[in-house]
Motif scaffolding. Structure first.
Motif, mmCIF file in Angstrom:
data_model
loop_
_atom_site.group_PDB
_atom_site.id
_atom_site.type_symbol
_atom_site.label_atom_id
_atom_site.label_comp_id
_atom_site.label_asym_id
_atom_site.label_seq_id
_atom_site.Cartn_x
_atom_site.Cartn_y
_atom_site.Cartn_z
ATOM 1 N N ASP A 1 -10.009 4.613 0.855
ATOM 2 C CA ASP A 1 -10.567 5.494 -0.172
ATOM 3 C C ASP A 1 -11.994 5.886 0.204
ATOM 4 O O ASP A 1 -12.401 7.049 0.046
ATOM 5 N N GLY A 2 -12.759 4.911 0.718
ATOM 6 C CA GLY A 2 -14.115 5.216 1.184
ATOM 7 C C GLY A 2 -14.120 6.157 2.366
ATOM 8 O O GLY A 2 -14.986 7.036 2.486
ATOM 9 N N ASP B 1 -7.242 -0.671 0.467
ATOM 10 C CA ASP B 1 -7.344 0.553 -0.331
ATOM 11 C C ASP B 1 -8.794 1.022 -0.441
ATOM 12 O O ASP B 1 -9.081 2.218 -0.347
ATOM 13 N N GLU B 2 -9.700 0.093 -0.650
ATOM 14 C CA GLU B 2 -11.111 0.457 -0.775
ATOM 15 C C GLU B 2 -11.633 1.069 0.522
ATOM 16 O O GLU B 2 -12.402 2.042 0.491
ATOM 17 N N THR C 1 0.826 -1.206 0.000
ATOM 18 C CA THR C 1 0.000 0.000 0.000
ATOM 19 C C THR C 1 0.859 1.255 0.000
ATOM 20 O O THR C 1 0.414 2.308 -0.448
ATOM 21 N N ARG D 1 -6.402 -4.779 -1.735
ATOM 22 C CA ARG D 1 -7.495 -4.048 -2.380
ATOM 23 C C ARG D 1 -8.578 -3.665 -1.388
ATOM 24 O O ARG D 1 -9.138 -2.567 -1.456
ATOM 25 N N GLN D 2 -8.868 -4.557 -0.441
ATOM 26 C CA GLN D 2 -9.849 -4.222 0.592
ATOM 27 C C GLN D 2 -9.342 -3.055 1.431
ATOM 28 O O GLN D 2 -10.125 -2.166 1.804
#
Length: 579
Positions: free
Chosen positions: A234-235, A230-231, A104, A227-228
């Protein structure tokens, strides 16, 4: 050919030779996830991650010419493992999370290694240049004027041959060390880019040896986790922007509906020149709406050794623009929160970020990536001031300073026009086990810092990680304000002696027994403070929270409390606990 031409050729030969040597031999040490690693410049146009008998991971190099880098992965430091069976299992989980943190924050890690290699190459180039020049000077003196003249006369007819030969030697040496020949480049026949890295920072990477099988087997879980992660953050960024817009709408509505008792509209305050004392810092372009009007406090007691009285007003000056400050603490290597903090700094127009310590988990060298990620997430032209907590170390704080943070170490530092004073925590905690890093206890550190703060005369903010260390300074009137963390639970501004103490909760969502990397396990808190440069006092404080479900809360600003003369002799409750 003239005299200056030959000297120019000689200088060029020396510089090129030194530069080639310096660049092609540059090396540095760093970290890859929880591992230590050695990084060497190569000339094979490839970025190679060497994990020994398991194989390699190779990516085309973005560096110019044929330059590349080879990273040799070494062991996980002994101080990061093996402290008992139960602790080792926990450490292994932390190791896994550090791999996630590596991916990340991969761009930060690559940038840090690149900077270190450039610095090492520069030093090696200078060293080679010094050696060559010194050799030339020694030979010149050994030959003497007469012998030098004889050599010049003898070599002058062969000047063109000598120049051509020298250039051929340099070109040949460059070709030999640049691996231009196909046989010198990595053997990647039949090796295709691994599909598991598609959409990540390692897209296009090629894997050799048994490492390929391991990655094919387990990479899906790692990539999914990345990815989780980052998501989630980002959220969280998006949720913060929405919550901040709601706060601004509330403030605007309150400002329109608030009617002064006189029936007159409030006078507009003209913009004033920027009050920052650092060159190159841009003026603040807007100030978040202030909710509520602080009361006028009484003047606090005079410090024992201070030369001038402390600020006696928390009411905004009508002639100065407030300075916005964002306070964070106890991040504990949650690099996902770096982007959220950056967003809050942008939304609030903050010009100073304060880190009250425990930026890392155990202060090991492999955690330098954490502090570098936080420091580089701070927007340009925003200053970062920090203090080391009990989970930090000299290694990580030095890395923080190299990345741009101003780390307090026992002297007054003016940042954003605010005079900060603070020092590292007297204790260091490794995997739940505390050991003193100085020859003093908390009480002794508190007394020493109070003595130094009183002698410093004019401290605006005392920044320490452990709030108990600040108590003597506040009680003696050596500092009007203390900011700290350590407790992982917020304590609203409260009067202690003749000063105000504020304790920040964890900005990394740290919860006992839970790792901080990945989506939040607990609520992460940040505080936005408004500072009046004329009265030299805080005006308001405002809590911003990111919750484990990814939602955000932006509370309305609260007035900074005044000093109550009747409370000077009333002892405040001493904080307990902390980790």
């Amino acid at each position: 050919m003239s005299w200056w031409f030959w000297h120019a050729v000689g200088v060029l030969v020396v510089i090129v030779t030194s530069l080639v040597f310096g660049v092609t031999t540059a090396t540095t040490r760093g970290a890859i996830g929880p591992h230590e690693a050695r990084f060497d410049v190569t000339t094979d146009s490839t970025m190679t991650l060497d994990v020994g008998p398991l194989g390699t991971l190779q990516v085309d190099s973005p560096m110019p010419l044929t330059l590349g880098v080879r990273a040799v992965v070494q062991e996980i430091p002994q101080d990061a493992t093996g402290v008992g069976q139960a602790e080792t299992l926990i450490a292994l989980q932390e190791d896994l999370d550090q791999y996630v943190g590596l991916f990340t924050g991969l761009s930060t890690e690559i940038r840090s290694v690149a900077v270190a290699l450039v610095i090492d190459a520069a030093w090696r180039t200078v060293g080679a240049l010094v050696v060559l020049v010194a050799t030339w000077v020694v030979l010149r003196r050994m030959l003497g004027p007469q012998r030098r003249e004889e050599l010049v006369v003898g070599l002058r007819p062969r000047a063109r041959v000598l120049v051509a030969s020298t250039m051929i030697v340099l070109l040949g040496a460059t070709v030999l060390t640049s691996s231009l020949a196909p046989r010198d480049r990595p053997n990647l026949s039949g090796t295709e880019a691994s599909p598991v890295f598609e959409g990540t920072a390692l897209e296009g990477a090629r894997i050799t040896g048994r490492l390929g099988g391991i990655i094919d087997t387990y990479s899906a879980m790692v990539i999914t986790t990345i990815r989780q992660n980052d998501e989630f953050y980002d959220g969280a960024q998006e949720a913060l922007e929405i919550a901040w817009s709601g706060y601004e709408a509330r403030s605007e509505l309150a400002a329109r509906t608030q009617v002064p008792e006189t029936g007159q509209t409030e006078p507009q305050v003209p913009d004033q020149p920027d009050v920052l004392d650092e060159p190159g810092t841009s003026p603040q372009t807007q100030t978040p709406a202030q909710v509520g009007t602080p009361a006028q406090p009484a003047a606090p007691a005079q410090p024992e050794q201070a030369a001038s009285p402390r600020p006696g007003s928390a009411t905004a000056s009508p002639t100065a623009k407030p300075v916005t400050v964002v306070l964070v603490s106890d991040l504990h290597c949650n690099v996902g929160m770096a982007r959220v903090i950056s967003t809050l700094v942008r939304l609030s127009d903050a010009r100073v970020v304060i880190d009250a310590g425990d930026t890392t988990i155990n202060g090991t060298s492999v955690e330098e990536q954490c502090v570098q990620t936080f420091a580089r997430a701070i927007p340009d032209r925003v200053r970062l001031v920090a203090v080391a907590g009990n989970h930090d170390s000299r290694t990580t704080t030095r890395a923080y300073a190299r990345a741009g943070a101003t780390v307090l170490s026992g002297s007054v530092v003016s940042v954003g026009g605010i005079r900060f004073f603070g020092d590292a925590d007297p204790n260091q905690t490794l995997f739940g086990q505390s050991a003193s890093t100085r020859d003093e206890t908390e009480a002794q550190a508190g007394a020493r810092i109070a003595d130094q703060a009183c002698r410093a005369r004019g401290v605006d903010v005392l920044l320490v990680h452990n709030p108990r260390v600040a108590t003597p300074s506040l009680e003696r009137g050596c500092a009007p304000v203390s900011l700290s963390g350590h407790m992982h639970t917020r304590t609203d501004p409260i009067q202690v002696g003749s000063g105000i103490r504020y304790i920040s909760a964890s900005s990394g969502g740290a919860v006992a027994g839970e790792v901080t990397l990945g989506p939040l396990s607990g609520t992460a808190e940040m505080t936005v403070l408004q500072w009046d440069p004329t009265t030299r006092a805080f005006i308001t404080w405002q809590v911003v929270q990111i919750h484990p479900d990814g939602s955000a809360t932006v509370e309305d600003p609260q007035p900074w409390p005044p000093i109550d003369p009747s409370g000077l002799q009333t002892p405040a409750p001493e904080p307990t606990g902390g980790y």
